[in-house]
Design a protein around this motif. Sequence first.
Motif, short mmCIF file in Angstrom:
data_model
loop_
_atom_site.label_atom_id
_atom_site.label_comp_id
_atom_site.label_asym_id
_atom_site.label_seq_id
_atom_site.Cartn_x
_atom_site.Cartn_y
_atom_site.Cartn_z
N ILE A 5 1.19 -0.93 -0.42
CA ILE A 5 0.04 0.08 0.08
C ILE A 5 0.79 1.28 -0.02
CG2 ILE A 5 -2.20 0.99 1.25
CD1 ILE A 5 -2.59 -1.84 2.86
N GLU A 39 -10.09 5.53 12.66
CA GLU A 39 -10.24 4.30 11.73
C GLU A 39 -9.03 4.03 11.63
OE1 GLU A 39 -12.94 6.14 9.43
OE2 GLU A 39 -14.94 4.61 10.42
N GLN A 100 -7.66 -10.37 -3.37
CA GLN A 100 -7.17 -9.19 -3.40
C GLN A 100 -8.07 -8.63 -2.37
OE1 GLN A 100 -6.69 -8.45 -7.54
NE2 GLN A 100 -7.45 -6.19 -7.66
N GLU A 104 -8.11 -5.17 -0.87
CA GLU A 104 -8.73 -3.59 -1.18
C GLU A 104 -9.20 -3.30 -0.60
OE1 GLU A 104 -11.06 -4.84 -4.96
OE2 GLU A 104 -8.60 -4.85 -6.08
N GLU A 105 -10.45 -4.13 0.65
CA GLU A 105 -11.14 -3.12 1.70
C GLU A 105 -10.26 -2.98 2.90
OE1 GLU A 105 -12.91 -6.05 5.85
OE2 GLU A 105 -12.56 -7.35 4.25
N THR A 107 -7.52 -1.48 1.93
CA THR A 107 -6.57 -0.37 1.51
C THR A 107 -8.17 1.50 1.27
OG1 THR A 107 -5.15 -1.40 0.16
CG2 THR A 107 -5.42 1.00 -0.66
N SER A 108 -8.42 0.74 1.45
CA SER A 108 -10.30 1.94 1.29
C SER A 108 -9.70 2.53 2.36
CB SER A 108 -11.48 1.15 0.95
OG SER A 108 -12.01 0.57 1.98
N LYS A 109 -9.70 1.55 3.69
CA LYS A 109 -9.16 2.84 5.12
C LYS A 109 -8.11 3.33 5.41
CE LYS A 109 -12.41 -0.91 6.51
NZ LYS A 109 -12.38 -2.29 8.06
N SER A 111 -6.77 5.73 2.98
CA SER A 111 -6.77 7.04 2.26
C SER A 111 -7.92 8.21 2.83
CB SER A 111 -7.04 7.34 0.33
OG SER A 111 -8.58 6.55 0.81
N THR A 116 -3.81 10.05 -2.18
CA THR A 116 -3.42 8.68 -3.33
C THR A 116 -3.01 8.07 -2.36
OG1 THR A 116 -3.75 10.72 -4.76
CG2 THR A 116 -3.95 8.31 -5.20
N GLU A 118 -1.76 3.95 -3.00
CA GLU A 118 -2.23 2.96 -4.57
C GLU A 118 -2.14 1.25 -3.44
OE1 GLU A 118 1.37 2.62 -8.04
OE2 GLU A 118 1.58 3.62 -6.40
N LEU A 119 -2.64 0.56 -4.58
CA LEU A 119 -3.08 -1.54 -3.70
C LEU A 119 -1.93 -1.47 -4.77
CD1 LEU A 119 -3.32 -2.46 -2.50
CD2 LEU A 119 -5.41 -3.55 -3.33
#
Length: 130
Positions: A5, A39, A100, A104-105, A107-109, A111, A116, A118-119
């Motif tokens: 990440i 969070e 994956q 993604e779950e 990484t969404s936390k 930003s 920005t 990046e994963l």
Amino acid sequence: MKYVILIHANPQPWGHPTGEFIPENQALPAAQREHLNAEFEAVLTEMQESGELVTGEALGDPSTSRLFRWNAGTPVVTDGPYSEFKEHLAGFFLIDVADQARAEEITSKFSGPGETVELRPAMWPGGDDQ
């Protein structure tokens, strides 16, 4: 599967956590900033406890970086980073997750306003056994 990440940001002045130095984040109400920070800390704790967090590191001010290139068969060192970019790599986390979707779950936390994230899958996702 291993993923990196990458946190891209342009805090002014450079500092960590980057959100505290980014105008978009600073414009949020204090309660909202505190909630976002809580969070983020919760997901880091969860990943540490589950073993999904391999490592992470904040990076120093990009104005202190050096670029190494080759020119006519000779290494050339210059001050970095690339001056044409507004955002710079601020830090990274190496995670080891089931798939994956989980990457993604998580990484969404990562930003936040003005950043920005990046994963990117690691080249050898299986890790040490490759």
